[in-house]
Design a protein around this motif. Sequence first.
Motif, PDB file in Angstrom:
ATOM      1  N   VAL A  60      27.722  43.742  38.762  1.00  0.00           N
ATOM      2  CA  VAL A  60      29.098  43.534  39.233  1.00  0.00           C
ATOM      3  C   VAL A  60      29.486  44.641  40.204  1.00  0.00           C
ATOM      4  CG1 VAL A  60      31.524  43.341  38.547  1.00  0.00           C
ATOM      5  CG2 VAL A  60      29.752  42.282  37.132  1.00  0.00           C
ATOM      6  N   LYS A  61      29.147  45.891  39.869  1.00  0.00           N
ATOM      7  CA  LYS A  61      29.484  47.011  40.760  1.00  0.00           C
ATOM      8  C   LYS A  61      28.735  46.893  42.082  1.00  0.00           C
ATOM      9  CE  LYS A  61      30.080  51.959  41.102  1.00  0.00           C
ATOM     10  NZ  LYS A  61      30.054  53.241  40.391  1.00  0.00           N
ATOM     11  N   GLU A  62      27.477  46.497  42.017  1.00  0.00           N
ATOM     12  CA  GLU A  62      26.670  46.339  43.225  1.00  0.00           C
ATOM     13  C   GLU A  62      27.272  45.275  44.145  1.00  0.00           C
ATOM     14  OE1 GLU A  62      22.329  44.481  43.941  1.00  0.00           O
ATOM     15  OE2 GLU A  62      22.354  46.189  42.555  1.00  0.00           O
ATOM     16  N   ALA A  63      27.760  44.196  43.558  1.00  0.00           N
ATOM     17  CA  ALA A  63      28.296  43.081  44.354  1.00  0.00           C
ATOM     18  C   ALA A  63      29.723  43.329  44.846  1.00  0.00           C
ATOM     19  CB  ALA A  63      28.259  41.798  43.531  1.00  0.00           C
ATOM     20  N   PHE A  64      30.565  43.969  44.023  1.00  0.00           N
ATOM     21  CA  PHE A  64      31.992  44.063  44.350  1.00  0.00           C
ATOM     22  C   PHE A  64      32.579  45.472  44.345  1.00  0.00           C
ATOM     23  CE2 PHE A  64      31.201  39.949  42.283  1.00  0.00           C
ATOM     24  CZ  PHE A  64      31.535  39.109  43.326  1.00  0.00           C
ATOM     25  N   GLY A  65      31.825  46.453  43.844  1.00  0.00           N
ATOM     26  CA  GLY A  65      32.340  47.812  43.762  1.00  0.00           C
ATOM     27  C   GLY A  65      33.256  48.007  42.570  1.00  0.00           C
ATOM     28  N   HIS A  66      33.541  49.278  42.267  1.00  0.00           N
ATOM     29  CA  HIS A  66      34.465  49.574  41.171  1.00  0.00           C
ATOM     30  C   HIS A  66      35.894  49.353  41.656  1.00  0.00           C
ATOM     31  CE1 HIS A  66      36.287  51.120  37.634  1.00  0.00           C
ATOM     32  NE2 HIS A  66      36.726  52.229  38.193  1.00  0.00           N
ATOM     33  N   ARG A  67      36.691  48.821  40.798  1.00  0.00           N
ATOM     34  CA  ARG A  67      38.072  48.435  41.109  1.00  0.00           C
ATOM     35  C   ARG A  67      38.109  47.493  42.303  1.00  0.00           C
ATOM     36  NH1 ARG A  67      42.165  53.409  39.874  1.00  0.00           N
ATOM     37  NH2 ARG A  67      41.600  53.633  37.699  1.00  0.00           N
ATOM     38  N   GLY A  68      37.250  46.510  42.208  1.00  0.00           N
ATOM     39  CA  GLY A  68      37.200  45.469  43.229  1.00  0.00           C
ATOM     40  C   GLY A  68      37.697  44.165  42.636  1.00  0.00           C
ATOM     41  N   MET A  69      36.841  43.184  42.639  1.00  0.00           N
ATOM     42  CA  MET A  69      37.180  41.842  42.190  1.00  0.00           C
ATOM     43  C   MET A  69      37.838  41.812  40.811  1.00  0.00           C
ATOM     44  SD  MET A  69      34.587  38.758  41.188  1.00  0.00           S
ATOM     45  CE  MET A  69      34.050  39.593  39.720  1.00  0.00           C
TER      46      MET A  69
END
Length: 168
Positions: A60-69
């Motif tokens: 999830v972090k790889e795809a959207f970053g922290h505090r993203g999606m």
Amino acid sequence: MRYHSHVMVSLCIGAAAAAYTHLPFTASYTAGVVIGSLLPDIDEPKSYVGRRSFGMANKVKEAFGHRGMTHSLVVWGAIAAIVIGESSSPFSLGFVLGYLFHILEDFLSVQGVPLLWPFQTKKYKLPLYRTGSIIEKLLFYSSFALFIYIGTEHQLFYEWVKSLSFHR
């Protein structure tokens, strides 16, 4: 905000919501609030929930970053529609509220949150605290005290214990 602060602040807000509405302050509702208050941080492998995600947090972090999606009101709305559409149980209501409370709590941090993702990546914030700061600790302890007050004043703890009863 650290996980224990998210849990405590969310429980406090959840208790207030139950005290002033018809939401049931049951064990199921509070479990939903707690789980919902932790889940948005599935986008951070080092978070409480991320360390227990069997590697999903890395993806999830790889795809959207922290505090993203996972910190978007748009995504929250979609999750709420699915969860409440399937069941409007006390757990589901608590889960949806806990998730929303997490986003609002992070909105008060200096890092902010992308409230309108995927339509906009801008991070909105009302910078009140920095994670791990004395202000966060103050939020934790004041929420704890307020939670105890609200729970006692509105007899929510009695309702909670009654919800555990196996004799119906």
